[in-house]
Design an enzyme around this catalytic site. Structure first.
Site, PDB file in Angstrom:
ATOM      1  N   GLY A  55     -21.591   1.777  11.407  1.00  0.00           N
ATOM      2  CA  GLY A  55     -20.420   1.617  12.265  1.00  0.00           C
ATOM      3  C   GLY A  55     -19.853   2.925  12.784  1.00  0.00           C
TER       4      GLY A  55
ATOM      5  N   SER B  52      -4.995   2.420  17.558  1.00  0.00           N
ATOM      6  CA  SER B  52      -5.993   3.347  17.022  1.00  0.00           C
ATOM      7  C   SER B  52      -7.056   3.648  18.061  1.00  0.00           C
ATOM      8  CB  SER B  52      -6.639   2.684  15.803  1.00  0.00           C
ATOM      9  OG  SER B  52      -7.817   3.360  15.436  1.00  0.00           O
ATOM     10  N   ALA B  53      -7.654   4.818  17.936  1.00  0.00           N
ATOM     11  CA  ALA B  53      -8.791   5.184  18.784  1.00  0.00           C
ATOM     12  C   ALA B  53      -9.939   4.208  18.604  1.00  0.00           C
ATOM     13  CB  ALA B  53      -9.258   6.592  18.427  1.00  0.00           C
TER      14      ALA B  53
ATOM     15  N   ASN C  13     -11.750   6.115   1.758  1.00  0.00           N
ATOM     16  CA  ASN C  13     -12.738   5.880   2.817  1.00  0.00           C
ATOM     17  C   ASN C  13     -12.775   7.050   3.778  1.00  0.00           C
ATOM     18  OD1 ASN C  13     -13.441   3.038   2.306  1.00  0.00           O
ATOM     19  ND2 ASN C  13     -11.246   2.729   2.655  1.00  0.00           N
TER      20      ASN C  13
ATOM     21  N   ASP D 198       8.068  -8.781   3.204  1.00  0.00           N
ATOM     22  CA  ASP D 198       6.856  -8.925   3.998  1.00  0.00           C
ATOM     23  C   ASP D 198       7.269  -9.313   5.414  1.00  0.00           C
ATOM     24  OD1 ASP D 198       4.398 -10.252   5.107  1.00  0.00           O
ATOM     25  OD2 ASP D 198       3.655  -9.752   3.102  1.00  0.00           O
TER      26      ASP D 198
ATOM     27  N   TYR E  85     -10.626  -4.988  11.143  1.00  0.00           N
ATOM     28  CA  TYR E  85      -9.444  -4.125  11.301  1.00  0.00           C
ATOM     29  C   TYR E  85      -9.289  -3.698  12.760  1.00  0.00           C
ATOM     30  CZ  TYR E  85      -6.870   0.251  11.596  1.00  0.00           C
ATOM     31  OH  TYR E  85      -6.000   1.240  11.999  1.00  0.00           O
TER      32      TYR E  85
ATOM     33  N   LYS F 218      -6.334  -4.525  15.938  1.00  0.00           N
ATOM     34  CA  LYS F 218      -5.613  -3.552  16.787  1.00  0.00           C
ATOM     35  C   LYS F 218      -5.824  -3.897  18.261  1.00  0.00           C
ATOM     36  CE  LYS F 218      -3.832  -1.076  13.611  1.00  0.00           C
ATOM     37  NZ  LYS F 218      -2.411  -1.245  13.347  1.00  0.00           N
TER      38      LYS F 218
ATOM     39  N   ASN G 288       0.834  -1.209   0.000  1.00  0.00           N
ATOM     40  CA  ASN G 288       0.000   0.000   0.000  1.00  0.00           C
ATOM     41  C   ASN G 288       0.866   1.255   0.000  1.00  0.00           C
ATOM     42  OD1 ASN G 288      -2.602   1.166   0.027  1.00  0.00           O
ATOM     43  ND2 ASN G 288      -2.366   1.693   2.191  1.00  0.00           N
TER      44      ASN G 288
HETATM   45  P1  NAD Z   1      -0.234   2.785   5.157  1.00  0.00           P
HETATM   46  O1  NAD Z   1      -1.025   1.730   4.481  1.00  0.00           O
HETATM   47  O2  NAD Z   1       0.094   4.021   4.403  1.00  0.00           O
HETATM   48  O3  NAD Z   1       1.125   2.167   5.724  1.00  0.00           O
HETATM   49  C1  NAD Z   1       1.234   0.816   6.133  1.00  0.00           C
HETATM   50  C2  NAD Z   1       2.414   0.218   5.416  1.00  0.00           C
HETATM   51  O4  NAD Z   1       2.559  -1.148   5.797  1.00  0.00           O
HETATM   52  C3  NAD Z   1       2.249   0.227   3.894  1.00  0.00           C
HETATM   53  O5  NAD Z   1       3.378   0.833   3.318  1.00  0.00           O
HETATM   54  C4  NAD Z   1       2.132  -1.250   3.508  1.00  0.00           C
HETATM   55  O6  NAD Z   1       2.692  -1.508   2.243  1.00  0.00           O
HETATM   56  C5  NAD Z   1       2.888  -1.903   4.657  1.00  0.00           C
HETATM   57  N1  NAD Z   1       2.512  -3.295   4.944  1.00  0.00           N
HETATM   58  C6  NAD Z   1       1.279  -3.793   5.164  1.00  0.00           C
HETATM   59  N2  NAD Z   1       1.351  -5.105   5.435  1.00  0.00           N
HETATM   60  C7  NAD Z   1       2.669  -5.440   5.395  1.00  0.00           C
HETATM   61  C8  NAD Z   1       3.380  -6.656   5.595  1.00  0.00           C
HETATM   62  N3  NAD Z   1       2.763  -7.799   5.881  1.00  0.00           N
HETATM   63  N4  NAD Z   1       4.725  -6.630   5.472  1.00  0.00           N
HETATM   64  C9  NAD Z   1       5.376  -5.484   5.165  1.00  0.00           C
HETATM   65  N5  NAD Z   1       4.757  -4.315   4.979  1.00  0.00           N
HETATM   66  C10 NAD Z   1       3.409  -4.292   5.095  1.00  0.00           C
HETATM   67  O7  NAD Z   1      -0.993   3.170   6.520  1.00  0.00           O
HETATM   68  P2  NAD Z   1      -0.723   4.340   7.549  1.00  0.00           P
HETATM   69  O8  NAD Z   1      -1.877   5.263   7.482  1.00  0.00           O
HETATM   70  O9  NAD Z   1       0.647   4.872   7.393  1.00  0.00           O
HETATM   71  O10 NAD Z   1      -0.851   3.543   8.909  1.00  0.00           O
HETATM   72  C11 NAD Z   1       0.265   3.010   9.583  1.00  0.00           C
HETATM   73  C12 NAD Z   1      -0.215   2.219  10.782  1.00  0.00           C
HETATM   74  O11 NAD Z   1      -1.000   3.061  11.632  1.00  0.00           O
HETATM   75  C13 NAD Z   1      -1.129   1.034  10.406  1.00  0.00           C
HETATM   76  O12 NAD Z   1      -0.839  -0.039  11.273  1.00  0.00           O
HETATM   77  C14 NAD Z   1      -2.517   1.570  10.674  1.00  0.00           C
HETATM   78  O13 NAD Z   1      -3.419   0.557  10.968  1.00  0.00           O
HETATM   79  C15 NAD Z   1      -2.275   2.460  11.870  1.00  0.00           C
HETATM   80  N6  NAD Z   1      -3.283   3.529  12.011  1.00  0.00           N
HETATM   81  C16 NAD Z   1      -3.529   4.361  10.969  1.00  0.00           C
HETATM   82  C17 NAD Z   1      -4.503   5.336  11.073  1.00  0.00           C
HETATM   83  C18 NAD Z   1      -4.820   6.245   9.899  1.00  0.00           C
HETATM   84  O14 NAD Z   1      -5.857   6.902   9.916  1.00  0.00           O
HETATM   85  N7  NAD Z   1      -3.976   6.368   8.887  1.00  0.00           N
HETATM   86  C19 NAD Z   1      -5.223   5.494  12.275  1.00  0.00           C
HETATM   87  C20 NAD Z   1      -4.913   4.636  13.342  1.00  0.00           C
HETATM   88  C21 NAD Z   1      -3.943   3.645  13.192  1.00  0.00           C
HETATM   89  C1  UD1 Z   2     -12.061   5.641  10.464  1.00  0.00           C
HETATM   90  C2  UD1 Z   2     -12.193   4.223  10.909  1.00  0.00           C
HETATM   91  C3  UD1 Z   2     -11.258   3.962  12.076  1.00  0.00           C
HETATM   92  C4  UD1 Z   2      -9.842   4.377  11.741  1.00  0.00           C
HETATM   93  C5  UD1 Z   2      -9.871   5.852  11.330  1.00  0.00           C
HETATM   94  C6  UD1 Z   2      -8.534   6.387  10.975  1.00  0.00           C
HETATM   95  C7  UD1 Z   2     -14.526   3.635  10.351  1.00  0.00           C
HETATM   96  C8  UD1 Z   2     -15.849   3.235  10.902  1.00  0.00           C
HETATM   97  N1  UD1 Z   2     -13.570   3.919  11.265  1.00  0.00           N
HETATM   98  O1  UD1 Z   2     -12.467   6.471  11.511  1.00  0.00           O
HETATM   99  O2  UD1 Z   2     -11.275   2.588  12.413  1.00  0.00           O
HETATM  100  O3  UD1 Z   2      -8.986   4.193  12.850  1.00  0.00           O
HETATM  101  O4  UD1 Z   2     -10.731   5.979  10.193  1.00  0.00           O
HETATM  102  O5  UD1 Z   2      -8.074   5.792   9.800  1.00  0.00           O
HETATM  103  O6  UD1 Z   2     -14.319   3.676   9.161  1.00  0.00           O
HETATM  104  N2  UD1 Z   2     -17.066  11.161   6.554  1.00  0.00           N
HETATM  105  C9  UD1 Z   2     -17.961  11.709   5.647  1.00  0.00           C
HETATM  106  N3  UD1 Z   2     -17.759  11.466   4.318  1.00  0.00           N
HETATM  107  C10 UD1 Z   2     -16.726  10.698   3.844  1.00  0.00           C
HETATM  108  C11 UD1 Z   2     -15.811  10.158   4.780  1.00  0.00           C
HETATM  109  C12 UD1 Z   2     -16.021  10.397   6.123  1.00  0.00           C
HETATM  110  O7  UD1 Z   2     -18.891  12.380   6.027  1.00  0.00           O
HETATM  111  O8  UD1 Z   2     -16.620  10.508   2.616  1.00  0.00           O
HETATM  112  C13 UD1 Z   2     -17.250  11.450   7.991  1.00  0.00           C
HETATM  113  C14 UD1 Z   2     -17.451  10.212   8.853  1.00  0.00           C
HETATM  114  O9  UD1 Z   2     -18.811   9.876   8.927  1.00  0.00           O
HETATM  115  C15 UD1 Z   2     -16.854  10.691  10.179  1.00  0.00           C
HETATM  116  C16 UD1 Z   2     -15.752  11.658   9.762  1.00  0.00           C
HETATM  117  O10 UD1 Z   2     -16.064  12.063   8.431  1.00  0.00           O
HETATM  118  O11 UD1 Z   2     -17.815  11.414  10.921  1.00  0.00           O
HETATM  119  C17 UD1 Z   2     -14.358  11.038   9.775  1.00  0.00           C
HETATM  120  O12 UD1 Z   2     -14.395   9.844   8.995  1.00  0.00           O
HETATM  121  P1  UD1 Z   2     -13.078   9.007   8.653  1.00  0.00           P
HETATM  122  O13 UD1 Z   2     -12.042   9.911   8.111  1.00  0.00           O
HETATM  123  O14 UD1 Z   2     -13.475   7.837   7.841  1.00  0.00           O
HETATM  124  O15 UD1 Z   2     -12.542   8.548  10.089  1.00  0.00           O
HETATM  125  P2  UD1 Z   2     -13.315   7.739  11.263  1.00  0.00           P
HETATM  126  O16 UD1 Z   2     -14.653   7.316  10.848  1.00  0.00           O
HETATM  127  O17 UD1 Z   2     -13.177   8.546  12.493  1.00  0.00           O
END
Ligand code: NAD
Ligand code: UD1
Length: 339
Positions: free
Chosen positions: A295, A125-126, A199, A59, A150, A154, A35
């Site tokens: 959700g 994550s929250a 998303n 990986d 997902y 966590k 990704n």
């Molecule tokens: P991202 O997808 O940009 O980064 C994750 C990276 O992990 C990617 O580069 C992907 O290629 C790599 N990866 C996945 N599976 C792998 C595997 N089996 N072996 C090696 N590499 C692998 O995501 P991000 O937004 O940078 O998130 C980083 C971490 O933080 C994740 O664990 C995610 O769940 C967590 N997190 C993200 C958010 C968010 O909103 N972005 C919120 C809470 C927690």
């Molecule tokens: C989502 C994930 C959560 C993850 C977090 C950070 C869900 C249910 N939860 O949280 O597990 O840790 O992202 O990656 O998906 N919204 C819109 N239109 C859109 C997209 C979002 O109105 O096209 C709204 C949502 O309803 C929410 C807010 O924007 O109220 C934030 O959404 P989003 O960015 O997806 O984050 P979370 O839902 O907080």
């Protein structure tokens, strides 16, 4: 310190890489690029001012590859970002999510242990709070019911690491519960690069702004919030990155288990974000109100005081900078790293 970054080519990992070097640390990235794009590491190296980022495409479920990395390098700690993170996709492909996130972490922890590296910072994550009982959320709030695979990974992985640390006090485990990371590096050179239809809110907004999507769907305006739309704790990804640098202190102090909320402590609604984005960037974001998304919860923001007290870390950027930097990245890279 020399730090192993799993998933270090991704959105949060690439920003953390830069902040680690800025603070005088070095890092090695292992990522399967599922990704992410190698270009992110090239650009991170330019920003840091090094020829290239030490990197292996592999990986983390590949035990042989991980052993090889540990045989050739000494790591003081690992920051474990690697994982699959798309909530909707996890509902459709639970086995793939459980397999990648759980098994990947099991292999990583085992290889770390065998090589005597027992310091880990984990991307949680929250989402582990489910529908939170109390707002603002403190780290003492009970974990809640996760509505998707997902979130379950966590929550379960947190427990795995808590149990591991309990069984062997040599481990230092730092669980960082991120709230909603948005924004990008102020240079606009690296940022979030989602595949397909985003998303999350901010990448959707920036794709509307650049003309890749017609309008934003606002999921629900009948929540018990000031304007009826969902409220979240958005945090600039650079602040999130510096939180990882600060979290190394918990390892240096041999804190054992440490859990921190990483957010700003401010809640903003969907319309707050849309309106701020339009005002700061002087672009129009057409939107339409749609039914609630399954959700989703109404309100989620944290009390970030524990991280301030114990790590000396607080978020520096506000919503305006988050909107400015998200747009700066998207505008310079209309098709992400493929541009
Ligand atoms: P991202 O997808 O940009 O980064 C994750 C990276 O992990 C990617 O580069 C992907 O290629 C790599 N990866 C996945 N599976 C792998 C595997 N089996 N072996 C090696 N590499 C692998 O995501 P991000 O937004 O940078 O998130 C980083 C971490 O933080 C994740 O664990 C995610 O769940 C967590 N997190 C993200 C958010 C968010 O909103 N972005 C919120 C809470 C927690
Ligand atoms: C989502 C994930 C959560 C993850 C977090 C950070 C869900 C249910 N939860 O949280 O597990 O840790 O992202 O990656 O998906 N919204 C819109 N239109 C859109 C997209 C979002 O109105 O096209 C709204 C949502 O309803 C929410 C807010 O924007 O109220 C934030 O959404 P989003 O960015 O997806 O984050 P979370 O839902 O907080």
């Amino acid at each position: 310190m020399n730090i192993l970054l799993t998933g270090g080519a991704g959105f949060i990992g690439s920003h953390t890489l830069i902040e680690l070097y800025k603070a005088g640390h070095t890092a090695f990235v292992i990522d399967n690029l599922y990704n992410s794009d190698r270009e992110a590491l090239r650009r991170a190296a330019q920003i840091i001012g090094i020829d290239e980022v030490p990197f292996m495409k592999a990986d983390i479920r590949d035990r042989k590859a991980l052993n090889e990395v540990f045989d050739h390098h000494h790591f003081d700690a690992c920051i474990h970002f690697a994982g699959l993170k798309a909530v909707g996709e996890s509902v459709a492909k639970p086995l793939e999510y459980y397999e990648n996130n759980m098994n990947g972490t099991f292999v990583l922890l085992d290889v770390m242990r065998k090589h005597g590296c027992k310091n880990i910072i984990f991307s949680s994550s929250a989402t582990v709070y489910g529908d939170p009982a109390v707002i603002p959320i403190t780290e003492d709030c009970p974990k809640g019911h996760c509505t998707n695979p997902y979130g379950q990974t966590k929550s379960m992985l947190e427990q795995v690491m808590i149990d591991l640390q309990k069984a062997d006090g040599e481990w230092n485990v730092v669980l960082l519960r991120y709230f909603n990371p948005i924004g990008a590096h102020p240079s606009g050179r690296i940022g979030e690069n989602p595949n397909g239809i985003p998303n999350n809110l901010m990448p959707y907004i920036t794709q509307v702004a650049i003309g890749r999507r017609e309008r934003l769907n606002v999921f629900g305006n009948d929540y018990p919030t000031p304007d009826g739309t969902g409220v979240r704790d958005y945090i600039h990804v650079v602040d999130l990155a510096t939180a990882h640098v600060a979290a190394l202190q918990a390892i240096i102090r041999h804190q054992g288990l440490a859990i921190y909320n990483i957010g700003t402590g401010h809640g903003y609604s969907v319309l707050d974000v849309v309106n701020t984005f339009m005002r700061v960037n002087k672009v129009d974001i057409p939107y339409v109100i749609m039914p609630r998304r399954a959700g989703d919860i109404a309100t989620c923001y944290c009390d970030p005081q524990k991280a301030a007290r114990e790590l000396g870390w607080t978020a520096q950027y506000g919503l305006e900078e988050m909107c400015r930097d998200s747009w700066n990245w998207q505008r310079q890279n209309p098709n992400g790293y493929q541009s």
